[in-house]
Design a protein around this motif. Structure first.
Motif, short mmCIF file in Angstrom:
data_model
loop_
_atom_site.label_atom_id
_atom_site.label_comp_id
_atom_site.label_asym_id
_atom_site.label_seq_id
_atom_site.Cartn_x
_atom_site.Cartn_y
_atom_site.Cartn_z
N ARG A 93 -2.50 -4.36 3.89
CA ARG A 93 -1.50 -3.58 3.17
C ARG A 93 -0.35 -4.42 2.64
O ARG A 93 0.43 -3.96 1.80
CB ARG A 93 -0.89 -2.51 4.10
CG ARG A 93 -1.86 -1.52 4.70
CD ARG A 93 -1.13 -0.58 5.66
NE ARG A 93 -0.08 0.16 4.99
CZ ARG A 93 -0.24 1.38 4.46
NH1 ARG A 93 -1.43 1.97 4.52
NH2 ARG A 93 0.78 1.98 3.88
N GLY A 148 1.61 2.18 -3.34
CA GLY A 148 0.48 2.49 -4.20
C GLY A 148 -0.03 1.30 -4.99
O GLY A 148 -0.65 1.47 -6.05
N GLU A 173 3.34 0.10 -12.51
CA GLU A 173 3.36 1.55 -12.69
C GLU A 173 3.07 1.99 -14.10
O GLU A 173 3.00 3.16 -14.41
CB GLU A 173 4.74 2.08 -12.25
CG GLU A 173 5.00 1.89 -10.75
CD GLU A 173 6.41 2.27 -10.35
OE1 GLU A 173 7.26 2.38 -11.25
OE2 GLU A 173 6.66 2.40 -9.15
N ALA A 178 0.83 -1.21 0.00
CA ALA A 178 0.00 0.00 0.00
C ALA A 178 0.86 1.25 0.00
O ALA A 178 0.51 2.25 -0.64
CB ALA A 178 -0.93 -0.02 1.20
N ASP A 223 -2.04 -2.59 -4.75
CA ASP A 223 -2.81 -3.54 -3.97
C ASP A 223 -2.01 -4.83 -3.80
O ASP A 223 -1.34 -5.29 -4.73
CB ASP A 223 -4.14 -3.84 -4.67
CG ASP A 223 -4.97 -4.84 -3.90
OD1 ASP A 223 -5.64 -4.42 -2.95
OD2 ASP A 223 -4.93 -6.03 -4.26
#
Length: 383
Positions: free
Chosen positions: A353, A323, A382, A320, A325
């Protein structure tokens, strides 16, 4: 048809990750609590020799062999725990799972509350639910790179319905090891609020960076407030499936009765092998190898929000904070030939997290492949 008992009890995600990984030898197997480090010397030979012997192929004794009970009591005392009477205060079970359920059935009624950490072992959390008790989660927080128990939240979690504090140390999956101040706070709470400490000691001796075992039952006033669950998991004997419950005084009779109708009896030949394991001197080599593996995983994940494990067989990455999951990163890692399990359901909002890396089943040379594979998976996330 579905019963309400199972409404809030999910399945493990471990088997789903393992099934997706298949049998590809190139996959780094970091999803499950297996190990390639052998058991103590003499265990395999003793187990093989016992297979087929009449006394090792029997329903009796229901609560375990006397020689193994005595070995359990001696093992705890050597670790700095109090003295127990093996014949009168130990029940041998078919692994730690049976032991947890036996103990919880004897310590709680439906509607009672049990305090656990967040994260915790999902097998602890969901067995609390299975017996009809209600979990109360207390956060483990990262302080200066290490897990620490939120002691204010611990005290606040206890209500008039609380009966048990259920912890393990070294903790699975986080690698948290309770320090002396944390054990003192837990013990004080148990004494002040008339609670029982249910202590899962599966990785008690797998401690890193020079830490030493602190057995909570040895603290003032805690011998008769502590129920200890152990197994030969620490001895790398996953397939033997032998555990135990150490319950003080008359409570052991209740545990024995619950176990007779739950697990009934552990394998005789596995008990014989387990006795050899408990009697064997520990030269520290297995823990030293696990510490080397932990250190390699930390090197490979350097620069990422990974939390250093103080003991045990696994550590956690805070996806987390990246960014991402945890389930999404697990899936992306599988594409890069890394099997790792998301911790959703292994506690509450904190566990959700994290992604878990078990470092017990891959040698250092293979763990050195982890960093590049994680980098590729993160970069995919990303894009």
């Amino acid at each position: 048809m579905s019963v309400r008992r199972l409404d809030n009890i999910p399945g493990f995600s471990i088997d789903k990750v393992a099934a997706a990984a298949g049998r590809d030898p190139d996959v780094l197997r970091l999803e499950n609590l297996d190990t390639d480090i052998p058991p103590p010397a003499g265990v395999i030979e003793a187990t093989r020799a016992a297979v087929g012997e009449d006394e090792a192929n029997s329903w009796l004794p229901f609560t375990g062999r006397d020689d193994l009970k005595d070995a359990v009591a001696a093992f705890i005392e050597r670790r700095g725990g109090p003295r127990y009477d093996g014949g009168r205060e130990v029940v041998i079970t078919s692994g730690e799972g049976d032991a947890m359920l036996d103990a919880l059935f004897c310590l709680t009624d439906p509607g009672d509350e049990v305090v656990l950490t967040d994260p915790t072992y999902a097998g602890m959390l969901n067995r609390v639910r299975l017996v009809g008790a209600t979990p109360r989660l207390v956060p483990l927080r990262v302080v200066a790179g290490d897990w620490r128990l939120d002691l204010d939240a611990l005290r606040a979690a206890v209500t008039d319905r609380t009966r048990v504090v259920f912890v393990n140390s070294a903790s699975f999956p986080s690698g948290w090891v309770a320090d002396s101040a944390e054990w003192a706070a837990i013990a004080e709470l148990c004494r002040d609020r008339d609670l029982t400490l249910l202590y899962w000691a599966a990785f008690e001796g797998v401690l890193f960076d020079g830490r030493t075992v602190l057995h909570p039952a040895a603290l003032p006033g805690m011998r008769d407030r502590t129920v200890t669950i152990g197994s030969t998991l620490e001895h790398r004997m996953i397939g033997w499936r032998v555990g135990w419950v150490v319950a003080p005084g008359g409570l052991v009779d209740d545990v024995a009765r619950a176990h007779i109708y739950n697990g009934l009896v552990a394998s005789g030949f596995a008990q014989i092998g387990s006795r050899v394991a408990l009697d064997a001197p520990d030269d520290g080599s297995a823990t030293a190898e696990l510490e080397r593996r932990r250190d390699e995983v930390l090197r490979q994940l350097d620069g990422l929000p990974v939390v250093r494990a103080a003991g045990g067989w696994s550590l956690l990455l805070d996806t987390a904070a990246m960014g991402i999951d945890c389930s999404d990163l697990s899936a992306r890692l599988l594409a890069q030939k890394v099997a790792a399990t998301p911790m959703r359901g292994w506690g509450g909002e904190i566990a959700d997290r994290y992604l878990r890396f078990v470092f017990s089943n891959e040698p250092v040379a293979r763990l050195a492949l982890l960093g590049d594979r994680v980098s590729r998976a993160v970069n995919l996330s990303e894009t």
